[in-house]
Motif scaffolding. Structure first.
Motif, PDB file in Angstrom:
ATOM      1  N   ASP A  78     -19.653  72.637 139.344  1.00  0.00           N
ATOM      2  CA  ASP A  78     -20.041  71.859 140.506  1.00  0.00           C
ATOM      3  C   ASP A  78     -18.774  71.435 141.237  1.00  0.00           C
ATOM      4  O   ASP A  78     -17.682  71.454 140.687  1.00  0.00           O
ATOM      5  N   LEU A  79     -18.918  71.057 142.494  1.00  0.00           N
ATOM      6  CA  LEU A  79     -17.759  70.604 143.248  1.00  0.00           C
ATOM      7  C   LEU A  79     -17.814  69.103 143.446  1.00  0.00           C
ATOM      8  O   LEU A  79     -18.764  68.588 144.016  1.00  0.00           O
ATOM      9  N   THR A  80     -16.801  68.431 142.964  1.00  0.00           N
ATOM     10  CA  THR A  80     -16.669  67.010 143.257  1.00  0.00           C
ATOM     11  C   THR A  80     -15.884  66.862 144.555  1.00  0.00           C
ATOM     12  O   THR A  80     -15.257  67.806 145.028  1.00  0.00           O
ATOM     13  N   GLU A  81     -15.926  65.664 145.086  1.00  0.00           N
ATOM     14  CA  GLU A  81     -15.199  65.429 146.336  1.00  0.00           C
ATOM     15  C   GLU A  81     -13.694  65.608 146.102  1.00  0.00           C
ATOM     16  O   GLU A  81     -12.989  66.201 146.910  1.00  0.00           O
ATOM     17  N   LYS A  82     -13.233  65.101 144.964  1.00  0.00           N
ATOM     18  CA  LYS A  82     -11.805  65.213 144.667  1.00  0.00           C
ATOM     19  C   LYS A  82     -11.363  66.666 144.603  1.00  0.00           C
ATOM     20  O   LYS A  82     -10.350  67.059 145.158  1.00  0.00           O
ATOM     21  N   ARG A  83     -12.194  67.448 143.911  1.00  0.00           N
ATOM     22  CA  ARG A  83     -11.856  68.854 143.747  1.00  0.00           C
ATOM     23  C   ARG A  83     -11.888  69.597 145.076  1.00  0.00           C
ATOM     24  O   ARG A  83     -11.010  70.408 145.373  1.00  0.00           O
ATOM     25  N   ILE A 137     -20.809  67.185 150.830  1.00  0.00           N
ATOM     26  CA  ILE A 137     -20.618  66.676 149.466  1.00  0.00           C
ATOM     27  C   ILE A 137     -20.780  65.165 149.426  1.00  0.00           C
ATOM     28  O   ILE A 137     -21.460  64.617 148.564  1.00  0.00           O
ATOM     29  N   LYS A 138     -20.141  64.509 150.367  1.00  0.00           N
ATOM     30  CA  LYS A 138     -20.222  63.051 150.393  1.00  0.00           C
ATOM     31  C   LYS A 138     -21.670  62.611 150.570  1.00  0.00           C
ATOM     32  O   LYS A 138     -22.147  61.699 149.884  1.00  0.00           O
ATOM     33  N   GLN A 151     -24.379  64.221 149.850  1.00  0.00           N
ATOM     34  CA  GLN A 151     -25.164  64.516 148.654  1.00  0.00           C
ATOM     35  C   GLN A 151     -24.864  63.526 147.544  1.00  0.00           C
ATOM     36  O   GLN A 151     -25.770  63.062 146.840  1.00  0.00           O
ATOM     37  N   ALA A 152     -23.581  63.196 147.404  1.00  0.00           N
ATOM     38  CA  ALA A 152     -23.194  62.254 146.353  1.00  0.00           C
ATOM     39  C   ALA A 152     -23.823  60.893 146.605  1.00  0.00           C
ATOM     40  O   ALA A 152     -24.203  60.182 145.670  1.00  0.00           O
ATOM     41  N   THR A 212     -27.146  60.433 140.586  1.00  0.00           N
ATOM     42  CA  THR A 212     -27.280  61.084 139.288  1.00  0.00           C
ATOM     43  C   THR A 212     -28.320  62.178 139.380  1.00  0.00           C
ATOM     44  O   THR A 212     -29.461  62.009 138.948  1.00  0.00           O
ATOM     45  N   LYS A 213     -27.880  63.244 139.990  1.00  0.00           N
ATOM     46  CA  LYS A 213     -28.773  64.384 140.204  1.00  0.00           C
ATOM     47  C   LYS A 213     -29.196  65.018 138.877  1.00  0.00           C
ATOM     48  O   LYS A 213     -28.378  65.272 138.008  1.00  0.00           O
TER      49      LYS A 213
END
Lengths: 236, 236
Positions: free
Chosen positions: A80-85, A221-222, A224-225, A230-231
């Motif tokens: 998955d892609l985090t915002e940081k990544r 991403i933001k 969605q987060a 907690t998807k």
DNA sequence: GTTGCCGGAGTGTGATCACAAAAGCCTTCG
DNA sequence: CGAAGGCTTTTGTGATCACACTCCGGCAAC
């Protein structure tokens, strides 16, 4: 089930290389969604080979962070892609790819530029038809036919690795928003600059192109987060 | 014969990961010279494992271009460095590693800085003793204890991959010229800048440090290429 | 003495089997 | 009707075998 066929005609290439190419292409094109879990045996069966070459191909993809092996549980899946990544991926892309475009400028031929026009034409066609897959394919062709001219293997491979990681998520974002709302790319700017041989302008256009595209994903991403903190994991 | 031992105490880690770590460390430290050919079976025997985990570790290293598989003959070996390739490695290092140092600045603690001092002290000791291996180890520790603080996995791994590729050749060059003639590094500058929290200064110092170190290697490559245009391959 | 050839040793690759561990499903109990 | 526990299946991992191909040795012919 993701079906990925194997090129049976190429006999001299190693099997695991063919498997790798197929999987890499599928990932860059976003044919395998994030968090999708795959398995060696199912991939092997789908490709009609033993699990052995798949293991080696997957090992490469894990090294490139295009796949991941979950630590506690032993499932293999698309990360998955985090915002940081994603931020790091954006920063890296904004450095390597303009650099590649810069290096490519002096080495562009008339044929290379024509090919760029063709790729861009295909891209516009796909856009107008709402064909996300066609859009992504044409976009990839456009960018990498530039990068291939740079004659800089290390940077080229770095760019490829970055696309491998971004691909799955790009497909999700673009698919969700449709081709209509995609940001205007800077391809025409680049083509014009290539014809002038203006390397600095190309570098800037490429940076802008990537910046805007990746910002779109960053916003997604933001959002969605924020929407689903907690998807629940989706079925693989 | 390159002897690389395996940590038998760590039972929960996967074997191929342990093998990978050992090989990667050996490469970064330059314990395996360029053009040195290795084989799966000999490595496996040296590590006391079956060829299987070695295959997977090697596959990763090939993906990271720390090893290569010769196309015509099928031998596995440490790649040689061309001037073109080294130039790209220098450019990439000059971008990623200052970036990592920049990101690390705000996250440095008193302990982190103390550790840097220790690493630098070890480095000076090794220098004075003419201990090339100790020098390279301390230098690696210094740099990567900075990078680890950056909290940027992607960049960290990029840096690690670059060191993997440079390591074997660095050892040759440094070993050839001895520790006496090594260029003054910028470590003290960095430590002082870390204490001030001056991120820009750190970025600049790191860039200078890498620039000078890599230029040394670039000169060595050019000299070697001029001296021996068609070098005979050495026995593996 | 030099050149050509040929056979054994060693190489990476792919397939198959064994095994421990985790996943997923189903039964069963509250 | 819902949840917990056990059992079957599936997973990745490591070992071993078979095979085609390459390299390197000595031998023989000229």
């Amino acid at each position: 089930m993701v079906v990925i066929s194997l090129d049976t005609a190429s006999g001299d290439a190693k099997m695991h290389d063919q498997v790798y190419d197929r999987l890499a292409e599928a990932l860059i094109q976003g044919q395998i969604p994030p968090l999708k879990s795959v398995s060696l045996r199912s991939l092997a069966q789908g490709l009609g080979v033993s699990p052995m070459p798949v293991r080696e191909a997957v090992r490469r993809l894990i090294a490139e962070k295009a796949l991941e092996l979950q630590p506690s549980n032993k499932r293999l899946r698309v990360p998955d892609l985090t915002e940081k990544r994603l931020t790091q991926l954006m920063t890296a892309r904004q450095w390597v790819e303009p650099e590649l475009a810069f290096l490519a400028t002096a080495r562009m031929t008339r044929d290379s530029i024509k090919r760029l026009r063709d790729d861009d034409a295909k891209l516009m066609t796909a856009l107008s038809k709402g064909d996300v897959s066609g859009y992504m394919q044409a976009n990839q062709d456009f960018h990498f036919s530039i990068y291939a001219r740079a004659d800089a293997d290390l940077f080229y491979d770095m760019a490829r690795t970055l696309w491998l990681q971004v691909g799955p998520f790009m497909r999700v974002v673009f698919g969700r928003m449709g081709t209509v709302h995609l940001p205007k790319d800077h391809h025409q700017e680049m083509i014009a600059a290539f014809e002038r041989g203006d390397a600095e302008a190309i570098k800037a256009s490429m940076a802008a192109d990537i910046h805007e595209g990746m910002n779109l994903m960053l916003d997604a991403i933001k959002a969605q987060a924020q929407a689903e903190p907690t998807k629940r994991r989706k079925r693989g």
